[in-house]
Design an enzyme around this catalytic site. Structure first.
Site, PDB file in Angstrom:
ATOM      1  N   ARG A  50       1.427  -0.479   6.639  1.00  0.00           N
ATOM      2  CA  ARG A  50       0.572   0.292   5.723  1.00  0.00           C
ATOM      3  C   ARG A  50       1.363   0.732   4.496  1.00  0.00           C
ATOM      4  O   ARG A  50       0.834   0.747   3.374  1.00  0.00           O
ATOM      5  CB  ARG A  50      -0.048   1.492   6.454  1.00  0.00           C
ATOM      6  CG  ARG A  50      -1.144   2.164   5.648  1.00  0.00           C
ATOM      7  CD  ARG A  50      -1.887   3.228   6.431  1.00  0.00           C
ATOM      8  NE  ARG A  50      -1.069   4.372   6.747  1.00  0.00           N
ATOM      9  CZ  ARG A  50      -1.469   5.417   7.471  1.00  0.00           C
ATOM     10  NH1 ARG A  50      -2.688   5.444   7.979  1.00  0.00           N
ATOM     11  NH2 ARG A  50      -0.670   6.426   7.717  1.00  0.00           N
ATOM     12  N   LYS A 149      -2.118   5.101   0.504  1.00  0.00           N
ATOM     13  CA  LYS A 149      -1.568   6.434   0.793  1.00  0.00           C
ATOM     14  C   LYS A 149      -0.627   6.786  -0.357  1.00  0.00           C
ATOM     15  O   LYS A 149       0.598   6.639  -0.262  1.00  0.00           O
ATOM     16  CB  LYS A 149      -0.866   6.415   2.157  1.00  0.00           C
ATOM     17  CG  LYS A 149      -0.655   7.792   2.746  1.00  0.00           C
ATOM     18  CD  LYS A 149      -0.307   7.714   4.217  1.00  0.00           C
ATOM     19  CE  LYS A 149       0.148   9.042   4.780  1.00  0.00           C
ATOM     20  NZ  LYS A 149      -0.852  10.111   4.784  1.00  0.00           N
TER      21      LYS A 149
HETATM   22  N1  PMP Z   1      -6.815  10.597   6.236  1.00  0.00           N
HETATM   23  C1  PMP Z   1      -5.942  11.121   5.360  1.00  0.00           C
HETATM   24  C2  PMP Z   1      -6.420  11.446   3.989  1.00  0.00           C
HETATM   25  C3  PMP Z   1      -4.609  11.354   5.740  1.00  0.00           C
HETATM   26  O1  PMP Z   1      -3.753  11.870   4.861  1.00  0.00           O
HETATM   27  C4  PMP Z   1      -4.207  11.038   7.056  1.00  0.00           C
HETATM   28  C5  PMP Z   1      -2.815  11.244   7.552  1.00  0.00           C
HETATM   29  N2  PMP Z   1      -1.944  11.874   6.848  1.00  0.00           N
HETATM   30  C6  PMP Z   1      -5.157  10.505   7.944  1.00  0.00           C
HETATM   31  C7  PMP Z   1      -6.447  10.295   7.490  1.00  0.00           C
HETATM   32  C8  PMP Z   1      -4.778  10.146   9.346  1.00  0.00           C
HETATM   33  O2  PMP Z   1      -3.983   8.977   9.351  1.00  0.00           O
HETATM   34  P1  PMP Z   1      -2.862   8.704  10.438  1.00  0.00           P
HETATM   35  O3  PMP Z   1      -3.533   8.682  11.756  1.00  0.00           O
HETATM   36  O4  PMP Z   1      -2.303   7.388  10.062  1.00  0.00           O
HETATM   37  O5  PMP Z   1      -1.882   9.815  10.345  1.00  0.00           O
END
Ligand code: PMP
Length: 287
Positions: A50, A149
């Site tokens: 990712r 991200k």
């Molecule tokens: N949505 C957003 C906007 C996030 O910032 C995050 C994690 N920081 C998630 C969802 C959850 O993602 P993950 O399970 O990969 O931590």
């Protein structure tokens, strides 16, 4: 605390980048949030993929291979040696001038922070948390894809301010179609008539790594699980609701705005998935 900065481990006070870095000036860069259970890096490969995919989408070339990034993550957690921790690799566009042009920046800066993890209070895993529905909409994919991200989290931060003002810990963000997208730092699930439902990637979400694990575990447990759009009314009317994320793992939601969700306690499917998730995090397969 040791920080990995452009290939070297340095003390936190010595980990510095310039004020002309476009990561600082424009939020131009990407990052990951990863959890380590001891020295085991949860879903290491998926996070690295990712990280590189986020960078690719903003046309930023990370000056290392995925294998080198993985080695750097391991070097950083070995240097700090926390029992449970959070790992934050970041790549910025690097130092440029005061114009926007990303290609005028010399060299990306890459750093990795490894720190203690901030968790929800223990009792919230039984009693659940309260949410609001934010007025701030999630950025649409036609503006800046939420699947990147990026270092530009202001969209989420504006919704976070709304929930802090309301005295709750998370906020549901809707998309421009009025469908539920996700929360400011977590993905959202509801349970209705035994089926686990979460918005699809096309709703404009960060496609969470925890979300993917939970969908897989649900299918292994033979709990029907679907990715489908839904409106806020479906959350008010859900049998259960929970959030997923690297820090939260699985956190039950028991109130949204003024509505108590079902019994006001963590539901049976949420509990079953939480138990399966904890078991999984303790197994070598979770790396
Ligand atoms: N949505 C957003 C906007 C996030 O910032 C995050 C994690 N920081 C998630 C969802 C959850 O993602 P993950 O399970 O990969 O931590």
């Amino acid at each position: 605390m040791k920080i990995w900065l452009n290939g070297k481990l340095v003390d936190r006070g010595a980990a510095m980048i310039g004020v002309y870095d476009h990561g600082i000036l424009y939020g131009d860069g990407v990052f990951e949030g990863i959890r380590a259970y001891g020295r085991r890096i949860f879903q290491c490969k998926a996070h690295i993929e990712r990280f590189f995919e986020s960078a690719r989408q903003i046309r930023l070339t990370i000056p290392y291979t995925p294998q080198e990034v993985e080695a750097a993550l391991r070097e950083t957690i070995a240097a700090n040696d926390y029992q449970y921790s959070y790992i934050r690799p970041v790549v910025t566009r690097g130092e440029g001038n005061l114009g926007l042009n990303p290609f005028a920046c010399s060299q990306p800066n890459v750093f990795i922070i490894n720190d203690h993890i901030q968790l929800y209070p223990k009792e919230t895993y039984e009693g659940g948390i309260a949410l609001i529905i934010a007025r701030t909409l999630r950025t649409s994919a036609t503006m800046l894809s939420p699947s990147v991200k990026s270092l530009n989290y202001l969209n989420n931060i504006m919704a976070k301010i709304e929930c802090i003002d309301a005295g709750v810990s998370e906020a549901i963000m809707l998309n421009d179609q009025g469908n539920v997208a996700e929360c400011t730092g977590d993905n959202i699930f509801i349970v209705k008539d035994g089926t686990v439902i979460t918005p699809p990637a096309s709703a404009g979400i960060l496609v969470g790594i925890t979300r993917a694990v939970v969908l897989r575990l649900a299918r292994q447990l033979e709990i029907p699980a679907v990715e489908k759009n839904f409106k806020p009314e479906a959350v008010y009317d859900a049998d259960e609701c929970f959030l997923t994320g690297t820090a939260a793992e699985i956190i039950p939601v028991t109130k949204v705005d003024r509505t108590t969700i079902a019994t006001g306690k963590a539901g049976p499917i949420t509990k079953k998935l939480t138990q399966a998730f904890h078991q999984y995090t303790q197994s070598p397969a979770s790396e």
